[in-house]
Enzyme design. Sequence first.
Site, PDB file in Angstrom:
ATOM      1  N   CYS A 210       3.739  -2.080  -4.221  1.00 14.67           N
ATOM      2  CA  CYS A 210       2.491  -2.471  -3.566  1.00 14.67           C
ATOM      3  C   CYS A 210       1.859  -3.599  -4.379  1.00 14.67           C
ATOM      4  O   CYS A 210       1.625  -3.433  -5.586  1.00 14.67           O
ATOM      5  CB  CYS A 210       1.560  -1.265  -3.530  1.00 14.67           C
ATOM      6  SG  CYS A 210      -0.111  -1.638  -2.975  1.00 14.67           S
TER       7      CYS A 210
ATOM      8  N   CYS B 251       2.184  -8.777   0.390  1.00 18.15           N
ATOM      9  CA  CYS B 251       1.861  -7.372   0.661  1.00 18.15           C
ATOM     10  C   CYS B 251       3.175  -6.775   1.126  1.00 18.15           C
ATOM     11  O   CYS B 251       3.855  -7.368   1.982  1.00 18.15           O
ATOM     12  CB  CYS B 251       0.804  -7.251   1.754  1.00 18.15           C
ATOM     13  SG  CYS B 251       0.607  -5.562   2.373  1.00 18.15           S
TER      14      CYS B 251
HETATM   15  N1  DGL Z   1       1.435  -2.423   0.820  1.00 18.49           N
HETATM   16  C1  DGL Z   1       0.296  -2.741   0.049  1.00 18.49           C
HETATM   17  C2  DGL Z   1       0.418  -4.072  -0.671  1.00 18.49           C
HETATM   18  O1  DGL Z   1       1.508  -4.484  -0.976  1.00 18.49           O
HETATM   19  C3  DGL Z   1      -1.104  -2.446   0.482  1.00 18.49           C
HETATM   20  C4  DGL Z   1      -1.500  -2.214   1.869  1.00 18.49           C
HETATM   21  C5  DGL Z   1      -2.844  -1.539   1.936  1.00 18.49           C
HETATM   22  O2  DGL Z   1      -2.876  -0.327   1.695  1.00 18.49           O
HETATM   23  O3  DGL Z   1      -3.854  -2.214   2.186  1.00 18.49           O
HETATM   24  O4  DGL Z   1      -0.551  -4.712  -0.985  1.00 18.49           O
END
Ligand code: DGL
Length: 252
Positions: free
Chosen positions: A67, A181
């Site tokens: 993430c 993301c």
């Molecule tokens: N998948 C996550 C990222 O890479 C975050 C998504 C979220 O929960 O807002 O930032």
Amino acid sequence: MLDSGVGGLSVLDDVRAALPAVDISYVADNAGFPYGTKTEMEVATRVCALLGRLTERLQPDLLVIACNTASTIALAHARAVLDVPVVGTVPAIKPAAEASRSRTIGVLGTQATVRQPYVARLSADHAADCRVLLHGSARLVELAEADLRGETVTAADVAPELAGLTGQADGDAIDTVVLACTHFPLLLPQLQAAAPGLGFVDGGAGIARRVASLLGSKAGEGEGRGRALFTRQDEQVDALAPALHRYGLTLA
Ligand code: DGL
């Protein structure tokens, strides 16, 4: 591997391809979803506490924060408090700068990620001669979750989020977009259809190489098992089961 939801599956895909024998527990903190609209303090506290509990319970050889939001905010804190190696996922600005001919790149992440000093540092260190335009989108995160639940997500749905980048001053010069993301590579076909002229890069392959190098021979000792754990059980988790299965994960 930890993410707020299913986004980290884009990282898992690369790790699994590189390391077929490794056993993976994929943890989706859906009780804390989404991270991208939370404060730095909320994300750092939540992620460090959760990683601590997971480390005690699962005894992993390695943790991957799959993430960008959690990594750009809390990677240093997590490394300071945990005694297992922690691999983070941070925006692939370096490969994007290497690929860009127009020297204008876009960074598409969550609102929390694009405001991090970590991202400004990556741009200064690796893309100093590029214009780096940033856009945060919570909507794309929701769309990626919906897509994995089997709902229809089209190029027309993602186009307004890309326009948040390309519609900025100098945005028409962008030739390369960093998917900053981990949810966003899950929508790559729709993004490519919405903007056929753009190149999209993400950090998944680099993370897989880093995981392989840190695990060394241990990477060959597992049985290629995969399980998915969620911090809250609800009907949306049930809807994800077929997609999780496609990624080689069974619900634990
Ligand atoms: N998948 C996550 C990222 O890479 C975050 C998504 C979220 O929960 O807002 O930032």
